[in-house]
Design a protein around this motif. Structure first.
Motif, PDB file in Angstrom:
ATOM      1  N   ALA A 167       3.633   4.644  -1.292  1.00 43.78           N
ATOM      2  CA  ALA A 167       3.279   4.936   0.100  1.00 43.78           C
ATOM      3  C   ALA A 167       4.427   4.641   1.056  1.00 43.78           C
ATOM      4  O   ALA A 167       4.741   5.460   1.935  1.00 43.78           O
ATOM      5  CB  ALA A 167       2.045   4.138   0.501  1.00 43.78           C
ATOM      6  N   TYR A 168       5.071   3.494   0.903  1.00 43.54           N
ATOM      7  CA  TYR A 168       6.033   3.067   1.921  1.00 43.54           C
ATOM      8  C   TYR A 168       7.363   3.793   1.863  1.00 43.54           C
ATOM      9  O   TYR A 168       8.094   3.811   2.862  1.00 43.54           O
ATOM     10  CB  TYR A 168       6.240   1.555   1.845  1.00 43.54           C
ATOM     11  N   VAL A 169       7.705   4.427   0.726  1.00 47.37           N
ATOM     12  CA  VAL A 169       8.927   5.238   0.743  1.00 47.37           C
ATOM     13  C   VAL A 169       8.751   6.434   1.686  1.00 47.37           C
ATOM     14  O   VAL A 169       9.728   7.049   2.118  1.00 47.37           O
ATOM     15  CB  VAL A 169       9.320   5.729  -0.666  1.00 47.37           C
ATOM     16  N   HIS A 170       7.510   6.733   2.008  1.00 50.23           N
ATOM     17  CA  HIS A 170       7.219   7.771   2.998  1.00 50.23           C
ATOM     18  C   HIS A 170       6.907   7.168   4.364  1.00 50.23           C
ATOM     19  O   HIS A 170       7.464   7.583   5.386  1.00 50.23           O
ATOM     20  CB  HIS A 170       6.021   8.614   2.543  1.00 50.23           C
ATOM     21  N   LEU A 171       6.003   6.209   4.394  1.00 50.24           N
ATOM     22  CA  LEU A 171       5.509   5.714   5.673  1.00 50.24           C
ATOM     23  C   LEU A 171       6.563   4.948   6.466  1.00 50.24           C
ATOM     24  O   LEU A 171       6.561   5.004   7.703  1.00 50.24           O
ATOM     25  CB  LEU A 171       4.279   4.826   5.446  1.00 50.24           C
ATOM     26  N   SER A 172       7.453   4.243   5.797  1.00 53.91           N
ATOM     27  CA  SER A 172       8.468   3.482   6.534  1.00 53.91           C
ATOM     28  C   SER A 172       9.425   4.394   7.302  1.00 53.91           C
ATOM     29  O   SER A 172       9.632   4.199   8.507  1.00 53.91           O
ATOM     30  CB  SER A 172       9.240   2.560   5.583  1.00 53.91           C
ATOM     31  N   PRO A 173      10.025   5.411   6.667  1.00 55.03           N
ATOM     32  CA  PRO A 173      10.891   6.297   7.458  1.00 55.03           C
ATOM     33  C   PRO A 173      10.109   7.149   8.457  1.00 55.03           C
ATOM     34  O   PRO A 173      10.622   7.459   9.542  1.00 55.03           O
ATOM     35  CB  PRO A 173      11.586   7.163   6.409  1.00 55.03           C
TER      36      PRO A 173
ATOM     37  N   ARG B 289       3.576  -1.198  16.240  1.00 57.17           N
ATOM     38  CA  ARG B 289       2.374  -1.919  15.807  1.00 57.17           C
ATOM     39  C   ARG B 289       1.179  -0.979  15.756  1.00 57.17           C
ATOM     40  O   ARG B 289       0.348  -1.055  14.842  1.00 57.17           O
ATOM     41  CB  ARG B 289       2.106  -3.090  16.752  1.00 57.17           C
ATOM     42  N   LEU B 290       1.088  -0.112  16.749  1.00 58.14           N
ATOM     43  CA  LEU B 290       0.002   0.870  16.750  1.00 58.14           C
ATOM     44  C   LEU B 290       0.070   1.743  15.493  1.00 58.14           C
ATOM     45  O   LEU B 290      -0.963   2.012  14.856  1.00 58.14           O
ATOM     46  CB  LEU B 290       0.099   1.722  18.005  1.00 58.14           C
ATOM     47  N   LEU B 291       1.268   2.187  15.127  1.00 56.57           N
ATOM     48  CA  LEU B 291       1.401   3.072  13.970  1.00 56.57           C
ATOM     49  C   LEU B 291       1.020   2.370  12.676  1.00 56.57           C
ATOM     50  O   LEU B 291       0.404   2.980  11.799  1.00 56.57           O
ATOM     51  CB  LEU B 291       2.827   3.607  13.883  1.00 56.57           C
ATOM     52  N   TRP B 292       1.374   1.098  12.530  1.00 61.29           N
ATOM     53  CA  TRP B 292       0.953   0.394  11.321  1.00 61.29           C
ATOM     54  C   TRP B 292      -0.557   0.188  11.336  1.00 61.29           C
ATOM     55  O   TRP B 292      -1.204   0.173  10.282  1.00 61.29           O
ATOM     56  CB  TRP B 292       1.682  -0.932  11.163  1.00 61.29           C
TER      57      TRP B 292
ATOM     58  N   ALA C  86      -5.264  -6.329  -1.070  1.00 57.73           N
ATOM     59  CA  ALA C  86      -3.917  -6.864  -1.290  1.00 57.73           C
ATOM     60  C   ALA C  86      -2.923  -6.242  -0.334  1.00 57.73           C
ATOM     61  O   ALA C  86      -2.043  -6.925   0.209  1.00 57.73           O
ATOM     62  CB  ALA C  86      -3.493  -6.623  -2.741  1.00 57.73           C
ATOM     63  N   LEU C  87      -3.039  -4.941  -0.090  1.00 58.40           N
ATOM     64  CA  LEU C  87      -2.123  -4.268   0.840  1.00 58.40           C
ATOM     65  C   LEU C  87      -2.327  -4.753   2.267  1.00 58.40           C
ATOM     66  O   LEU C  87      -1.361  -4.925   3.023  1.00 58.40           O
ATOM     67  CB  LEU C  87      -2.346  -2.759   0.774  1.00 58.40           C
ATOM     68  N   LEU C  88      -3.565  -4.989   2.650  1.00 56.54           N
ATOM     69  CA  LEU C  88      -3.852  -5.430   4.009  1.00 56.54           C
ATOM     70  C   LEU C  88      -3.463  -6.891   4.248  1.00 56.54           C
ATOM     71  O   LEU C  88      -3.398  -7.334   5.394  1.00 56.54           O
ATOM     72  CB  LEU C  88      -5.343  -5.241   4.322  1.00 56.54           C
ATOM     73  N   GLU C  89      -3.194  -7.603   3.181  1.00 59.82           N
ATOM     74  CA  GLU C  89      -2.812  -9.015   3.311  1.00 59.82           C
ATOM     75  C   GLU C  89      -1.305  -9.220   3.285  1.00 59.82           C
ATOM     76  O   GLU C  89      -0.825 -10.356   3.363  1.00 59.82           O
ATOM     77  CB  GLU C  89      -3.474  -9.829   2.186  1.00 59.82           C
ATOM     78  N   THR C  90      -0.548  -8.136   3.168  1.00 64.96           N
ATOM     79  CA  THR C  90       0.904  -8.241   3.116  1.00 64.96           C
ATOM     80  C   THR C  90       1.526  -7.338   4.184  1.00 64.96           C
ATOM     81  O   THR C  90       0.920  -6.337   4.582  1.00 64.96           O
ATOM     82  CB  THR C  90       1.438  -7.844   1.732  1.00 64.96           C
ATOM     83  N   PRO C  91       2.721  -7.696   4.658  1.00 66.27           N
ATOM     84  CA  PRO C  91       3.396  -6.847   5.652  1.00 66.27           C
ATOM     85  C   PRO C  91       3.662  -5.459   5.067  1.00 66.27           C
ATOM     86  O   PRO C  91       3.869  -5.330   3.858  1.00 66.27           O
ATOM     87  CB  PRO C  91       4.694  -7.596   5.939  1.00 66.27           C
ATOM     88  N   PRO C  92       3.657  -4.430   5.887  1.00 71.09           N
ATOM     89  CA  PRO C  92       3.519  -4.443   7.347  1.00 71.09           C
ATOM     90  C   PRO C  92       2.089  -4.305   7.858  1.00 71.09           C
ATOM     91  O   PRO C  92       1.876  -4.214   9.053  1.00 71.09           O
ATOM     92  CB  PRO C  92       4.340  -3.218   7.770  1.00 71.09           C
ATOM     93  N   LEU C  93       1.106  -4.294   6.941  1.00 69.42           N
ATOM     94  CA  LEU C  93      -0.282  -4.100   7.361  1.00 69.42           C
ATOM     95  C   LEU C  93      -1.018  -5.402   7.655  1.00 69.42           C
ATOM     96  O   LEU C  93      -2.138  -5.370   8.177  1.00 69.42           O
ATOM     97  CB  LEU C  93      -1.063  -3.315   6.293  1.00 69.42           C
ATOM     98  N   ARG C  94      -0.403  -6.516   7.333  1.00 65.47           N
ATOM     99  CA  ARG C  94      -1.052  -7.795   7.590  1.00 65.47           C
ATOM    100  C   ARG C  94      -1.348  -7.947   9.081  1.00 65.47           C
ATOM    101  O   ARG C  94      -0.525  -7.609   9.922  1.00 65.47           O
ATOM    102  CB  ARG C  94      -0.167  -8.950   7.102  1.00 65.47           C
ATOM    103  N   ASP C  95      -2.531  -8.427   9.383  1.00 70.13           N
ATOM    104  CA  ASP C  95      -3.000  -8.621  10.765  1.00 70.13           C
ATOM    105  C   ASP C  95      -3.288  -7.318  11.487  1.00 70.13           C
ATOM    106  O   ASP C  95      -3.449  -7.308  12.709  1.00 70.13           O
ATOM    107  CB  ASP C  95      -1.994  -9.446  11.587  1.00 70.13           C
ATOM    108  N   SER C  96      -3.369  -6.208  10.750  1.00 68.91           N
ATOM    109  CA  SER C  96      -3.679  -4.926  11.387  1.00 68.91           C
ATOM    110  C   SER C  96      -5.172  -4.720  11.575  1.00 68.91           C
ATOM    111  O   SER C  96      -5.587  -3.848  12.340  1.00 68.91           O
ATOM    112  CB  SER C  96      -3.109  -3.773  10.561  1.00 68.91           C
ATOM    113  N   GLY C  97      -5.987  -5.521  10.888  1.00 69.36           N
ATOM    114  CA  GLY C  97      -7.426  -5.370  11.005  1.00 69.36           C
ATOM    115  C   GLY C  97      -8.142  -6.191   9.956  1.00 69.36           C
ATOM    116  O   GLY C  97      -7.525  -6.928   9.184  1.00 69.36           O
ATOM    117  N   THR C  98      -9.467  -6.047   9.929  1.00 71.88           N
ATOM    118  CA  THR C  98     -10.299  -6.831   9.014  1.00 71.88           C
ATOM    119  C   THR C  98     -11.137  -5.902   8.150  1.00 71.88           C
ATOM    120  O   THR C  98     -11.840  -5.023   8.663  1.00 71.88           O
ATOM    121  CB  THR C  98     -11.234  -7.768   9.797  1.00 71.88           C
TER     122      THR C  98
END
Length: 253
Positions: free
Chosen positions: A136-142, A156-159, A195-207
């Protein structure tokens, strides 16, 4: 068109990938990585710009920033589905490199993305969760970088959009697995997403709550600014800041 792996393609069009022989360039496709470029002056690549313009026209919004936000979220949902479906159902993760995955933003899923030839799966020992994140992140990061620079959307909004898209893919996959009696795959999908939501860059993005399965994000995708738009089901806002523009149906969850 082939859906690979077949079990993932059966979940729905967002989980299916066009494969097989042919010349994508002759059918109006371009390598998706080309859409993640941005000029030094902050101008998006033509591929991404065309998609943002199409989304703006479809939603009847004159705010490029809003269209760019929703473009990011839609493409994130597509990419997450392609990665999460096989990971949960088979324990395999497709290795979808941006320089080999082709995109035609004028088409809808599953025909918008095309991997010519047989698809590849990750062979590294990073574990399923790590492979899923990599795909996912090889696409989402760029794409994140390009959208922030070209359209001045909050990073932050985009993440938050990416997290919302991931949760949306999870809900579709989880419901399908439960309906098919594939409880182990349903549980695996939740564990991977958690696991993805607990690690950057998605950490703290929601519950994420498992029972009933739901997600509440901490940012807003700006859908309320679309004429006739409302609040998405997972929005951080309790009501639209502009009631006169927010009246109407709620947006995509």
């Amino acid at each position: 068109m082939d859906d690979t792996p077949p079990a993932a393609g059966e979940v729905g069009p967002f989980f299916a990938l066009r494969t097989g022989t042919g010349d994508p360039g002759e059918e109006g496709y371009a390598r998706i990585g080309e859409g993640y470029r941005v000029t030094p002056e902050g101008v998006a690549a033509p591929l991404l710009r065309a998609r943002v313009d199409a989304v703006a026209a479809s939603l009847r919004t004159d705010e490029p920033r809003v269209a760019a936000s929703l473009t990011f979220q839609g493409l994130a949902a597509r990419l997450w589905s392609l990665a999460l479906g096989p990971a949960a159902l088979t324990g395999r993760v497709l290795d979808l490199r941006p320089d080999q995955l082709w995109w035609n933003p004028a088409r809808t899923a599953p025909d918008d993305l095309w991997w010519p030839g047989p698809p590849r799966v990750h062979g590294d020992p990073a574990g399923v969760a790590g492979q899923l994140a990599h795909t996912a992140y090889v696409h989402l990061s760029p794409l994140h970088t390009a959208t922030v620079r070209a359209y001045r959307v909050s990073g932050r909004l985009l993440w938050g959009n990416a997290a919302s898209a991931l949760a949306g893919s999870l809900r579709v996959l989880h419901d399908w697995c439960r309906a098919q009696g594939r409880e182990e795959a349903a549980d695996r999908a939740i564990a991977l997403v958690r696991a993805l939501l607990e690690t950057p860059p998605l950490r703290d993005s929601g519950t994420l709550t498992p029972s009933p399965l739901a997600f509440r994000r901490r940012t807003c995708c700006l859908y309320y600014r679309v004429p006739g738009g409302g609040l998405c089901g997972d929005c951080a806002l309790s009501r639209p800041p502009w009631p006169e523009r927010g009246a109407g149906h709620s947006g995509p969850a």
